[in-house]
Design a protein around this motif. Structure first.
Motif, mmCIF file in Angstrom:
data_model
loop_
_atom_site.group_PDB
_atom_site.id
_atom_site.type_symbol
_atom_site.label_atom_id
_atom_site.label_comp_id
_atom_site.label_asym_id
_atom_site.label_seq_id
_atom_site.Cartn_x
_atom_site.Cartn_y
_atom_site.Cartn_z
ATOM 1 N N GLN A 7 -58.907 60.911 -37.653
ATOM 2 C CA GLN A 7 -58.111 60.217 -38.660
ATOM 3 C C GLN A 7 -57.221 61.191 -39.405
ATOM 4 O O GLN A 7 -57.660 62.259 -39.809
ATOM 5 N N ASN A 8 -55.984 60.782 -39.597
ATOM 6 C CA ASN A 8 -55.082 61.555 -40.429
ATOM 7 C C ASN A 8 -55.421 61.210 -41.877
ATOM 8 O O ASN A 8 -55.478 60.037 -42.228
ATOM 9 N N PRO A 9 -55.660 62.191 -42.750
ATOM 10 C CA PRO A 9 -56.024 61.890 -44.134
ATOM 11 C C PRO A 9 -54.975 61.054 -44.867
ATOM 12 O O PRO A 9 -55.294 60.321 -45.783
ATOM 13 N N SER A 10 -53.726 61.143 -44.447
ATOM 14 C CA SER A 10 -52.681 60.363 -45.110
ATOM 15 C C SER A 10 -52.430 59.029 -44.424
ATOM 16 O O SER A 10 -51.490 58.324 -44.782
ATOM 17 N N GLY A 11 -53.242 58.649 -43.441
ATOM 18 C CA GLY A 11 -53.147 57.341 -42.815
ATOM 19 C C GLY A 11 -52.907 57.408 -41.322
ATOM 20 O O GLY A 11 -52.176 58.256 -40.833
ATOM 21 N N LYS A 34 -41.300 55.987 -39.310
ATOM 22 C CA LYS A 34 -41.312 55.882 -40.757
ATOM 23 C C LYS A 34 -40.092 55.190 -41.358
ATOM 24 O O LYS A 34 -40.156 54.703 -42.477
ATOM 25 N N THR A 35 -38.975 55.151 -40.650
ATOM 26 C CA THR A 35 -37.756 54.548 -41.208
ATOM 27 C C THR A 35 -37.031 53.746 -40.149
ATOM 28 O O THR A 35 -37.303 53.878 -38.957
ATOM 29 N N GLY A 36 -36.090 52.940 -40.600
ATOM 30 C CA GLY A 36 -35.240 52.188 -39.682
ATOM 31 C C GLY A 36 -35.830 50.846 -39.285
ATOM 32 O O GLY A 36 -36.852 50.402 -39.812
ATOM 33 N N THR A 37 -35.155 50.192 -38.335
ATOM 34 C CA THR A 37 -35.566 48.862 -37.889
ATOM 35 C C THR A 37 -36.012 48.878 -36.436
ATOM 36 O O THR A 37 -35.792 47.924 -35.699
ATOM 37 N N ASN A 38 -36.659 49.960 -36.044
ATOM 38 C CA ASN A 38 -37.216 50.064 -34.702
ATOM 39 C C ASN A 38 -38.141 48.869 -34.446
ATOM 40 O O ASN A 38 -38.917 48.498 -35.322
ATOM 41 N N PRO A 39 -38.084 48.243 -33.260
ATOM 42 C CA PRO A 39 -38.951 47.085 -32.972
ATOM 43 C C PRO A 39 -40.441 47.387 -33.143
ATOM 44 O O PRO A 39 -41.204 46.504 -33.560
ATOM 45 N N ARG A 41 -41.714 49.338 -35.421
ATOM 46 C CA ARG A 41 -41.948 49.316 -36.858
ATOM 47 C C ARG A 41 -41.978 47.884 -37.382
ATOM 48 O O ARG A 41 -42.808 47.528 -38.218
ATOM 49 N N VAL A 42 -41.077 47.038 -36.887
ATOM 50 C CA VAL A 42 -41.058 45.629 -37.284
ATOM 51 C C VAL A 42 -42.359 44.955 -36.865
ATOM 52 O O VAL A 42 -42.966 44.204 -37.633
ATOM 53 N N SER A 43 -42.818 45.232 -35.649
ATOM 54 C CA SER A 43 -44.060 44.657 -35.149
ATOM 55 C C SER A 43 -45.250 45.120 -35.983
ATOM 56 O O SER A 43 -46.130 44.319 -36.344
ATOM 57 N N PHE A 44 -45.300 46.401 -36.303
ATOM 58 C CA PHE A 44 -46.370 46.928 -37.143
ATOM 59 C C PHE A 44 -46.370 46.228 -38.497
ATOM 60 O O PHE A 44 -47.419 45.811 -38.997
ATOM 61 N N ALA A 45 -45.190 46.092 -39.094
ATOM 62 C CA ALA A 45 -45.082 45.466 -40.411
ATOM 63 C C ALA A 45 -45.574 44.020 -40.373
ATOM 64 O O ALA A 45 -46.260 43.566 -41.292
ATOM 65 N N ALA A 46 -45.247 43.300 -39.304
ATOM 66 C CA ALA A 46 -45.676 41.912 -39.181
ATOM 67 C C ALA A 46 -47.201 41.831 -39.063
ATOM 68 O O ALA A 46 -47.834 40.976 -39.689
ATOM 69 N N ARG A 47 -47.793 42.725 -38.280
ATOM 70 C CA ARG A 47 -49.255 42.708 -38.101
ATOM 71 C C ARG A 47 -49.986 43.125 -39.374
ATOM 72 O O ARG A 47 -50.887 42.445 -39.850
ATOM 73 N N PHE A 48 -49.597 44.258 -39.928
ATOM 74 C CA PHE A 48 -50.332 44.801 -41.057
ATOM 75 C C PHE A 48 -49.988 44.112 -42.367
ATOM 76 O O PHE A 48 -50.779 44.125 -43.308
ATOM 77 N N GLY A 49 -48.813 43.492 -42.467
ATOM 78 C CA GLY A 49 -48.450 42.744 -43.666
ATOM 79 C C GLY A 49 -49.328 41.525 -43.863
ATOM 80 O O GLY A 49 -49.507 41.049 -44.981
ATOM 81 N N ALA A 68 -52.356 53.487 -43.841
ATOM 82 C CA ALA A 68 -51.598 53.228 -42.618
ATOM 83 C C ALA A 68 -50.229 52.654 -42.958
ATOM 84 O O ALA A 68 -49.211 53.055 -42.371
ATOM 85 N N LEU A 69 -50.184 51.731 -43.904
ATOM 86 C CA LEU A 69 -48.893 51.170 -44.323
ATOM 87 C C LEU A 69 -47.972 52.270 -44.843
ATOM 88 O O LEU A 69 -46.790 52.313 -44.495
ATOM 89 N N ARG A 70 -48.520 53.168 -45.645
ATOM 90 C CA ARG A 70 -47.707 54.266 -46.182
ATOM 91 C C ARG A 70 -47.237 55.206 -45.074
ATOM 92 O O ARG A 70 -46.121 55.732 -45.133
ATOM 93 N N ALA A 71 -48.066 55.414 -44.047
ATOM 94 C CA ALA A 71 -47.675 56.290 -42.937
ATOM 95 C C ALA A 71 -46.474 55.707 -42.195
ATOM 96 O O ALA A 71 -45.704 56.449 -41.582
#
Length: 90
Positions: A7-11, A34-39, A41-49, A68-71
């Motif tokens: 595990q990464n301590p920061s997520g 970490k940035t942008g609208t990469n698919p 990242r969008v998929s991660f946001a939908a799952r974890f949101g 994980a969200l912060r990472a």
């Protein structure tokens, strides 16, 4: 549950954790975007949101979910959900 050494301590997972997962499961996990609208990242946001569970534990410390969200560059489940809704493909 993933062993602490992976595990990464920061997520999320560290490189050793991604390598271990590839060795045991055969999948190729990639590091967070970490940035942008990469698919990814969008998929991660939908799952974890939409994940259940608190963002902070009883002591006020961030949970692995919030780390994980912060990472991935999000401040909270709400910000991830809003990002996913704004950038999802219709």
């Amino acid at each position: 549950m993933v062993a602490k050494k992976f595990q990464n301590p920061s997520g999320g997972l560290n490189q050793a954790g991604r390598d271990h997962f590839k060795k045991t499961e055969g999948s190729n996990l990639k590091s967070p975007v970490k940035t942008g609208t990469n698919p990814r990242r969008v998929s991660f946001a939908a799952r974890f949101g939409g994940m259940a569970g608190p963002e902070r534990d009883s002591k006020g410390e961030p949970t692995r979910l919030l780390l994980a969200l912060r990472a991935w560059g999000f401040r909270s489940k709400d910000s991830a959900r809003n990002f996913a809704n704004k950038h999802k493909k219709t």
